[in-house]
Write an enzyme that holds these catalytic residues in place. Structure first.
Site, PDB file in Angstrom:
ATOM      1  N   ASP A 177      44.870  34.704  36.406  1.00  0.00           N
ATOM      2  CA  ASP A 177      44.277  35.498  37.487  1.00  0.00           C
ATOM      3  C   ASP A 177      42.789  35.790  37.229  1.00  0.00           C
ATOM      4  O   ASP A 177      41.942  35.071  37.742  1.00  0.00           O
ATOM      5  CB  ASP A 177      45.073  36.798  37.710  1.00  0.00           C
ATOM      6  CG  ASP A 177      45.016  37.291  39.149  1.00  0.00           C
ATOM      7  OD1 ASP A 177      44.415  36.620  39.992  1.00  0.00           O
ATOM      8  OD2 ASP A 177      45.603  38.359  39.429  1.00  0.00           O
ATOM      9  N   ASP A 178      42.518  36.844  36.473  1.00  0.00           N
ATOM     10  CA  ASP A 178      41.139  37.251  36.177  1.00  0.00           C
ATOM     11  C   ASP A 178      41.035  37.526  34.681  1.00  0.00           C
ATOM     12  O   ASP A 178      41.006  38.685  34.247  1.00  0.00           O
ATOM     13  CB  ASP A 178      40.785  38.506  36.987  1.00  0.00           C
ATOM     14  CG  ASP A 178      40.915  38.258  38.487  1.00  0.00           C
ATOM     15  OD1 ASP A 178      40.018  37.631  39.062  1.00  0.00           O
ATOM     16  OD2 ASP A 178      41.949  38.664  39.061  1.00  0.00           O
ATOM     17  N   HIS A 232      46.143  29.566  39.237  1.00  0.00           N
ATOM     18  CA  HIS A 232      45.758  30.871  39.797  1.00  0.00           C
ATOM     19  C   HIS A 232      44.744  31.508  38.852  1.00  0.00           C
ATOM     20  O   HIS A 232      45.099  32.267  37.952  1.00  0.00           O
ATOM     21  CB  HIS A 232      47.008  31.756  39.965  1.00  0.00           C
ATOM     22  CG  HIS A 232      46.747  33.055  40.662  1.00  0.00           C
ATOM     23  ND1 HIS A 232      47.736  33.753  41.325  1.00  0.00           N
ATOM     24  CD2 HIS A 232      45.622  33.798  40.800  1.00  0.00           C
ATOM     25  CE1 HIS A 232      47.234  34.867  41.837  1.00  0.00           C
ATOM     26  NE2 HIS A 232      45.938  34.914  41.520  1.00  0.00           N
ATOM     27  N   GLU A 288      51.989  40.567  46.053  1.00  0.00           N
ATOM     28  CA  GLU A 288      51.457  41.165  44.820  1.00  0.00           C
ATOM     29  C   GLU A 288      51.644  42.681  44.967  1.00  0.00           C
ATOM     30  O   GLU A 288      52.433  43.284  44.274  1.00  0.00           O
ATOM     31  CB  GLU A 288      49.975  40.790  44.625  1.00  0.00           C
ATOM     32  CG  GLU A 288      49.353  41.393  43.371  1.00  0.00           C
ATOM     33  CD  GLU A 288      47.840  41.137  43.259  1.00  0.00           C
ATOM     34  OE1 GLU A 288      47.192  40.830  44.287  1.00  0.00           O
ATOM     35  OE2 GLU A 288      47.309  41.262  42.126  1.00  0.00           O
ATOM     36  N   HIS A 325      40.662  33.090  39.331  1.00  0.00           N
ATOM     37  CA  HIS A 325      39.477  33.352  40.157  1.00  0.00           C
ATOM     38  C   HIS A 325      38.263  33.141  39.265  1.00  0.00           C
ATOM     39  O   HIS A 325      38.129  33.828  38.249  1.00  0.00           O
ATOM     40  CB  HIS A 325      39.495  34.789  40.685  1.00  0.00           C
ATOM     41  CG  HIS A 325      40.716  35.111  41.495  1.00  0.00           C
ATOM     42  ND1 HIS A 325      40.725  35.083  42.872  1.00  0.00           N
ATOM     43  CD2 HIS A 325      41.980  35.447  41.117  1.00  0.00           C
ATOM     44  CE1 HIS A 325      41.946  35.400  43.310  1.00  0.00           C
ATOM     45  NE2 HIS A 325      42.729  35.624  42.266  1.00  0.00           N
TER      46      HIS A 325
END
Ligand code: HPA
Ligand code: ZN
Length: 327
Positions: free
Chosen positions: A269-270, A10, A191, A12
């Site tokens: 994630d980011d 996961h 989320e 991005h």
């Protein structure tokens, strides 16, 4: 430091765009930025919820224009993987955000996949095309249609962006098309959105993993189902704290998800926005939640179990996890 071998499931790619690279690419592409310095940009990275993050995430992406930009972005992320113990990454990208700015699907996919091709062993990677759930379903279908010539470079589809008010059912048709094309499927759910979005992602979209899924704990029947069906959750602890789902890392429900016997993984994630890459997320849950070495081994093993790797490579990597000694 000896990092345990792990998969990242996961992340991005646009969320790995570091502030320094925002400025480098803005200069290269003559894009005017509304900030004078890296520090001024970083000062904006105080988020209250998902949307407050997405606003700046999409704004910064405007610097990504050429195939070389996408190459440089992915190459930089893949370079970090070695130091983070990441042996395999399944990387999200958001083509609609680029198509909307006039960047062609081919520019995006060719740049990202060239970086993957140039990545040295032992790191492998695949691409997951995410649909933006706050855009119309027709826009998702168009993105998938534009990606069809490049499907040999794409392992699956996902669903991201603003969750609440955009239920999985909105994307039933495009996910069916993706399945027909032989693609794997995952979706962000639970989320900020309710447990029903997790259930509908499984039932309506036919996903193999749930991205985040933290709100599943509000529905014990759903928890039982996730356990029975061994549905992986790609949890992103630092992201959840930075976007306000938990007041701080000590409040995160990762230990509860694990004690419920769910197939939990830890991810970034980011990472350019949320304070760290995947090993930093592991470090945060160790220090903040008392996650033990054996929990770490389980989380790392789960990351390979939940991956789309073939069985032989999975078995090799699981053996490496079993042989890992903390130290
Ligand atoms: N949630 C939804 N969409 C996103 C995220 C996220 O955490 N990161 C990038 N797009
Ligand atoms: Zn995400």
């Amino acid at each position: 430091m000896s990092e345990i071998p792990k998969a990242e499931l996961h992340v991005h790619i646009e969320g790995t765009l570091e502030p320094e690279m925002v400025f480098t690419l803005a200069r290269r592409n003559d894009v005017e930025l509304p900030y004078a310095s890296v520090d001024e940009l970083k000062a904006r990275y105080r988020f209250t919820d998902l949307q407050s993050f997405l606003d700046i995430y999409y704004a910064n992406m405007a610097v990504l224009r050429t195939q070389q930009d996408f190459y440089d972005l992915a190459a930089a992320y893949l370079r970090t993987c070695g130091g983070q113990g990441v042996r395999h990454a399944e990387i999200f990208f958001d083509p609609q955000a680029h198509l909307n700015r006039g960047v062609a699907m081919e520019t995006v996919v060719a740049g990202l996949s060239a970086a993957i091709d140039d990545t040295a062993d032992p790191v492998s990677a695949g691409l997951i095309l995410c649909f933006l759930r706050d855009e119309p379903a027709d826009s998702a279908s168009e993105a998938l249609r534009l990606a069809e010539p490049f499907l040999d470079r794409i392992i699956g589809v996902g669903l991201d962006s603003a969750e609440v008010g955009h239920p999985p059912s909105k994307f039933a048709e495009v996910f069916q098309r993706a399945h027909d094309l032989g693609l794997r499927a995952v979706a962000h759910a639970g989320e900020e959105g309710p447990p029903e979005y997790v259930r509908d992602s499984l039932d309506v979209l036919g996903v193999a993993r749930i991205d985040h899924g933290i709100r599943a704990l509000e529905d014990l029947d759903l928890v039982a189902r996730l356990r029975q069906e061994r549905v992986p959750l790609t949890v992103c602890p630092l992201s959840n704290v930075r976007l306000g789902s938990f007041a701080d890392i000590t409040q995160h429900t990762l230990p509860k998800l694990m004690s419920e016997g769910l197939l939990v993984t830890v991810n970034s994630d980011d990472p350019a926005y949320f304070g760290g890459y995947v090993a930093d997320n592991f470090a945060a849950v160790r220090s903040g939640l008392g996650i033990t070495d054996e929990d770490v081994r389980l989380l790392a093993a789960n990351s390979f179990r939940a991956s789309f790797l073939d069985d032989d490579r999975k078995a090799d990597l699981l053996a490496e996890v079993a042989a890992w000694s903390p130290g």
